[in-house]
Design a protein around this motif. Structure first.
Motif, PDB file in Angstrom:
ATOM      1  N   ALA A  20      41.845  28.880  41.894  1.00  9.93           N
ATOM      2  CA  ALA A  20      42.016  29.580  40.615  1.00  9.93           C
ATOM      3  C   ALA A  20      41.954  31.094  40.814  1.00  9.93           C
ATOM      4  O   ALA A  20      42.719  31.838  40.188  1.00  9.93           O
ATOM      5  CB  ALA A  20      40.955  29.119  39.618  1.00  9.93           C
ATOM      6  N   ILE A  21      41.072  31.542  41.694  1.00 13.00           N
ATOM      7  CA  ILE A  21      41.015  32.974  41.990  1.00 13.00           C
ATOM      8  C   ILE A  21      42.317  33.404  42.670  1.00 13.00           C
ATOM      9  O   ILE A  21      42.903  34.426  42.329  1.00 13.00           O
ATOM     10  CB  ILE A  21      39.785  33.309  42.860  1.00 13.00           C
ATOM     11  CG1 ILE A  21      38.493  33.042  42.082  1.00 13.00           C
ATOM     12  CG2 ILE A  21      39.847  34.766  43.344  1.00 13.00           C
ATOM     13  CD1 ILE A  21      37.246  33.047  42.937  1.00 13.00           C
ATOM     14  N   ARG A  22      42.780  32.605  43.614  1.00 16.97           N
ATOM     15  CA  ARG A  22      44.043  32.911  44.304  1.00 16.97           C
ATOM     16  C   ARG A  22      45.195  33.056  43.310  1.00 16.97           C
ATOM     17  O   ARG A  22      46.079  33.880  43.480  1.00 16.97           O
ATOM     18  CB  ARG A  22      44.368  31.805  45.303  1.00 16.97           C
ATOM     19  CG  ARG A  22      45.675  32.041  46.058  1.00 16.97           C
ATOM     20  CD  ARG A  22      46.247  30.798  46.647  1.00 16.97           C
ATOM     21  NE  ARG A  22      46.634  29.874  45.569  1.00 16.97           N
ATOM     22  CZ  ARG A  22      46.997  28.625  45.769  1.00 16.97           C
ATOM     23  NH1 ARG A  22      47.012  28.139  46.977  1.00 16.97           N
ATOM     24  NH2 ARG A  22      47.344  27.861  44.752  1.00 16.97           N
ATOM     25  N   ASP A  23      45.166  32.272  42.243  1.00 19.01           N
ATOM     26  CA  ASP A  23      46.242  32.296  41.257  1.00 19.01           C
ATOM     27  C   ASP A  23      46.104  33.408  40.221  1.00 19.01           C
ATOM     28  O   ASP A  23      46.999  33.598  39.400  1.00 19.01           O
ATOM     29  CB  ASP A  23      46.335  30.937  40.552  1.00 19.01           C
ATOM     30  CG  ASP A  23      46.793  29.836  41.499  1.00 19.01           C
ATOM     31  OD1 ASP A  23      47.399  30.155  42.546  1.00 19.01           O
ATOM     32  OD2 ASP A  23      46.537  28.658  41.193  1.00 19.01           O
ATOM     33  N   ASP A  24      44.999  34.160  40.244  1.00 19.90           N
ATOM     34  CA  ASP A  24      44.826  35.301  39.336  1.00 19.90           C
ATOM     35  C   ASP A  24      45.931  36.310  39.643  1.00 19.90           C
ATOM     36  O   ASP A  24      46.198  36.620  40.804  1.00 19.90           O
ATOM     37  CB  ASP A  24      43.451  35.923  39.557  1.00 19.90           C
ATOM     38  CG  ASP A  24      43.098  36.995  38.554  1.00 19.90           C
ATOM     39  OD1 ASP A  24      43.825  38.012  38.484  1.00 19.90           O
ATOM     40  OD2 ASP A  24      42.082  36.832  37.855  1.00 19.90           O
TER      41      ASP A  24
ATOM     42  N   GLU B  79      44.762  43.768  43.400  1.00 15.27           N
ATOM     43  CA  GLU B  79      45.049  45.002  42.679  1.00 15.27           C
ATOM     44  C   GLU B  79      44.138  44.996  41.461  1.00 15.27           C
ATOM     45  O   GLU B  79      44.177  44.056  40.658  1.00 15.27           O
ATOM     46  CB  GLU B  79      46.506  45.039  42.211  1.00 15.27           C
ATOM     47  CG  GLU B  79      47.518  45.178  43.312  1.00 15.27           C
ATOM     48  CD  GLU B  79      47.687  46.612  43.788  1.00 15.27           C
ATOM     49  OE1 GLU B  79      47.189  47.544  43.124  1.00 15.27           O
ATOM     50  OE2 GLU B  79      48.312  46.796  44.840  1.00 15.27           O
ATOM     51  N   ALA B  80      43.319  46.010  41.336  1.00 20.88           N
ATOM     52  CA  ALA B  80      42.409  46.088  40.191  1.00 20.88           C
ATOM     53  C   ALA B  80      42.395  47.511  39.671  1.00 20.88           C
ATOM     54  O   ALA B  80      42.570  48.469  40.433  1.00 20.88           O
ATOM     55  CB  ALA B  80      41.003  45.656  40.597  1.00 20.88           C
ATOM     56  N   ASP B  81      42.174  47.639  38.376  1.00 26.10           N
ATOM     57  CA  ASP B  81      42.148  48.966  37.759  1.00 26.10           C
ATOM     58  C   ASP B  81      40.976  49.801  38.250  1.00 26.10           C
ATOM     59  O   ASP B  81      41.067  51.021  38.355  1.00 26.10           O
ATOM     60  CB  ASP B  81      42.080  48.846  36.240  1.00 26.10           C
ATOM     61  CG  ASP B  81      43.360  48.269  35.651  1.00 26.10           C
ATOM     62  OD1 ASP B  81      44.435  48.420  36.278  1.00 26.10           O
ATOM     63  OD2 ASP B  81      43.280  47.668  34.569  1.00 26.10           O
ATOM     64  N   ASP B  82      39.861  49.125  38.534  1.00 25.69           N
ATOM     65  CA  ASP B  82      38.659  49.849  38.950  1.00 25.69           C
ATOM     66  C   ASP B  82      37.694  48.900  39.649  1.00 25.69           C
ATOM     67  O   ASP B  82      37.944  47.693  39.733  1.00 25.69           O
ATOM     68  CB  ASP B  82      37.990  50.539  37.753  1.00 25.69           C
ATOM     69  CG  ASP B  82      37.674  49.583  36.619  1.00 25.69           C
ATOM     70  OD1 ASP B  82      37.386  48.394  36.875  1.00 25.69           O
ATOM     71  OD2 ASP B  82      37.706  50.023  35.459  1.00 25.69           O
ATOM     72  N   LEU B  83      36.597  49.444  40.137  1.00 25.70           N
ATOM     73  CA  LEU B  83      35.599  48.668  40.853  1.00 25.70           C
ATOM     74  C   LEU B  83      35.017  47.562  39.982  1.00 25.70           C
ATOM     75  O   LEU B  83      34.781  46.449  40.454  1.00 25.70           O
ATOM     76  CB  LEU B  83      34.488  49.589  41.371  1.00 25.70           C
ATOM     77  CG  LEU B  83      33.339  48.915  42.118  1.00 25.70           C
ATOM     78  CD1 LEU B  83      33.840  48.185  43.354  1.00 25.70           C
ATOM     79  CD2 LEU B  83      32.290  49.960  42.504  1.00 25.70           C
TER      80      LEU B  83
ATOM     81  N   ALA C 142      37.184  44.578  40.094  1.00 26.06           N
ATOM     82  CA  ALA C 142      37.087  43.913  41.394  1.00 26.06           C
ATOM     83  C   ALA C 142      35.788  43.119  41.495  1.00 26.06           C
ATOM     84  O   ALA C 142      35.767  41.997  42.010  1.00 26.06           O
ATOM     85  CB  ALA C 142      37.187  44.944  42.518  1.00 26.06           C
ATOM     86  N   ILE C 143      34.707  43.673  41.003  1.00 23.79           N
ATOM     87  CA  ILE C 143      33.418  42.981  41.023  1.00 23.79           C
ATOM     88  C   ILE C 143      33.463  41.725  40.152  1.00 23.79           C
ATOM     89  O   ILE C 143      32.889  40.686  40.509  1.00 23.79           O
ATOM     90  CB  ILE C 143      32.283  43.934  40.593  1.00 23.79           C
ATOM     91  CG1 ILE C 143      32.052  44.966  41.703  1.00 23.79           C
ATOM     92  CG2 ILE C 143      31.007  43.168  40.258  1.00 23.79           C
ATOM     93  CD1 ILE C 143      31.113  46.085  41.321  1.00 23.79           C
ATOM     94  N   GLU C 144      34.167  41.795  39.030  1.00 21.04           N
ATOM     95  CA  GLU C 144      34.282  40.624  38.156  1.00 21.04           C
ATOM     96  C   GLU C 144      34.933  39.469  38.907  1.00 21.04           C
ATOM     97  O   GLU C 144      34.466  38.332  38.848  1.00 21.04           O
ATOM     98  CB  GLU C 144      35.089  40.981  36.899  1.00 21.04           C
ATOM     99  CG  GLU C 144      35.224  39.834  35.905  1.00 21.04           C
ATOM    100  CD  GLU C 144      36.395  38.916  36.197  1.00 21.04           C
ATOM    101  OE1 GLU C 144      36.239  37.689  36.043  1.00 21.04           O
ATOM    102  OE2 GLU C 144      37.469  39.408  36.589  1.00 21.04           O
ATOM    103  N   ILE C 145      35.986  39.750  39.646  1.00 18.82           N
ATOM    104  CA  ILE C 145      36.642  38.696  40.421  1.00 18.82           C
ATOM    105  C   ILE C 145      35.728  38.221  41.545  1.00 18.82           C
ATOM    106  O   ILE C 145      35.577  37.020  41.780  1.00 18.82           O
ATOM    107  CB  ILE C 145      38.001  39.168  40.956  1.00 18.82           C
ATOM    108  CG1 ILE C 145      38.952  39.436  39.784  1.00 18.82           C
ATOM    109  CG2 ILE C 145      38.601  38.136  41.914  1.00 18.82           C
ATOM    110  CD1 ILE C 145      40.244  40.102  40.190  1.00 18.82           C
ATOM    111  N   ALA C 146      35.082  39.145  42.239  1.00 14.89           N
ATOM    112  CA  ALA C 146      34.183  38.788  43.336  1.00 14.89           C
ATOM    113  C   ALA C 146      33.060  37.873  42.856  1.00 14.89           C
ATOM    114  O   ALA C 146      32.638  36.966  43.577  1.00 14.89           O
ATOM    115  CB  ALA C 146      33.611  40.045  43.977  1.00 14.89           C
TER     116      ALA C 146
END
Length: 114
Positions: free
Chosen positions: A31-35, A81-85, A88-92
């Motif tokens: 699911a993360i891969r498909d984001d 690709e993320a707008d900001d840190l 990126a942390i939310e996905i992590a």
């Protein structure tokens, strides 16, 4: 901005899990891969088939196993690709390894342009 999510898995994190539990965890990774923000990534093979290469004095030295002397092993990564840190942390935080005794390192990707 691009970020690398470097996944460090705890040894034996999957030991004792049922097939259904393992399938559910795999589904989370997929699911993360498909984001739409994820632009690449891969799961790595096990550490017992890993080799580390060093060159010293012009001689190539090969040793078995990963280089890092750590409890966790580098198990895979996502490029995103993320707008900001914070994004990126939310996905992590969704990466199963982060709650299974491992960690996810969030690192900005530096691009060099000539």
């Amino acid at each position: 901005m691009q970020y690398a999510l470097i996944i460090h898995e705890a040894p034996h994190a999957y030991d004792g899990l049922s097939d259904d539990e393992q399938k559910a965890i795999t589904a989370e990774y997929l699911a993360i891969r498909d984001d739409r923000r994820v632009v690449g990534g891969a799961r790595l093979g096990p550490v017992d088939v890993t080799s580390t290469v060093r060159v010293a004095g012009g001689e190539t030295l090969v040793t078995d196993g990963p280089f890092a002397d750590a409890k966790e092993a580098f198990g895979g990564y996502y490029m995103l690709e993320a707008d900001d840190l914070d994004a990126a942390i939310e996905i992590a935080s969704r990466v199963p390894a982060a709650r299974m005794g491992g960690a996810v390192e969030v690192r900005p990707v530096v691009t060099y342009r000539p």
